[in-house]
Design a protein around this motif. Structure first.
Motif, PDB file in Angstrom:
ATOM      1  N   GLU A  96       0.848  -1.191   0.000  1.00  0.00           N
ATOM      2  CA  GLU A  96       0.000   0.000   0.000  1.00  0.00           C
ATOM      3  C   GLU A  96       0.877   1.232   0.000  1.00  0.00           C
ATOM      4  N   SER A  97       0.313   2.362  -0.407  1.00  0.00           N
ATOM      5  CA  SER A  97       1.089   3.599  -0.435  1.00  0.00           C
ATOM      6  C   SER A  97       0.384   4.680   0.365  1.00  0.00           C
ATOM      7  N   PHE A  98       1.169   5.658   0.790  1.00  0.00           N
ATOM      8  CA  PHE A  98       0.620   6.863   1.401  1.00  0.00           C
ATOM      9  C   PHE A  98       1.578   8.000   1.103  1.00  0.00           C
ATOM     10  N   ASN A  99       1.116   9.222   1.286  1.00  0.00           N
ATOM     11  CA  ASN A  99       1.905  10.400   0.945  1.00  0.00           C
ATOM     12  C   ASN A  99       2.639  10.965   2.145  1.00  0.00           C
ATOM     13  N   ILE A 100       3.856  11.470   1.886  1.00  0.00           N
ATOM     14  CA  ILE A 100       4.590  12.253   2.875  1.00  0.00           C
ATOM     15  C   ILE A 100       4.241  13.715   2.601  1.00  0.00           C
ATOM     16  N   ASN A 101       3.701  14.392   3.584  1.00  0.00           N
ATOM     17  CA  ASN A 101       3.268  15.781   3.440  1.00  0.00           C
ATOM     18  C   ASN A 101       4.314  16.717   4.039  1.00  0.00           C
TER      19      ASN A 101
END
Length: 86
Positions: free
Chosen positions: A29-34
């Motif tokens: 799965e992926s997620f964003n670094i903000n």
């Protein structure tokens, strides 16, 4: 707890970059670094994961900074600013 598998590109100013993680169920799965405000990382040389809380750590050699990313929200926080010449 998910494990970090691959970081895709450098997080950019006020934007985000994907980090992929392989969960215990073996689903990728992926997620964003903000990144906050006008911060732009250009030379990320290191990536690590805290084994107890899952937070992600990465270092930018040009800025001489170490950042911590919350593994739930993806929000990045500057943790260490070194006195260096990049």
């Amino acid at each position: 707890m998910p494990r970090i598998y691959f970081a895709n590109g450098n997080p950019s100013a006020g934007g985000s970059s994907s980090v992929f993680r392989l969960g215990d169920d073996l689903v990728l799965e992926s997620f964003n670094i903000n990144m906050p405000g006008s911060v732009e990382l250009v030379n990320v040389d290191a990536l690590a994961v805290h084994p107890l809380d899952g937070s992600i750590w990465f270092a930018d050699d040009t800025l001489d900074q170490i950042w911590r990313v919350d593994h739930i929200t993806g929000n990045a926080t500057l943790e260490i600013q070194m006195a260096g010449d990049g």
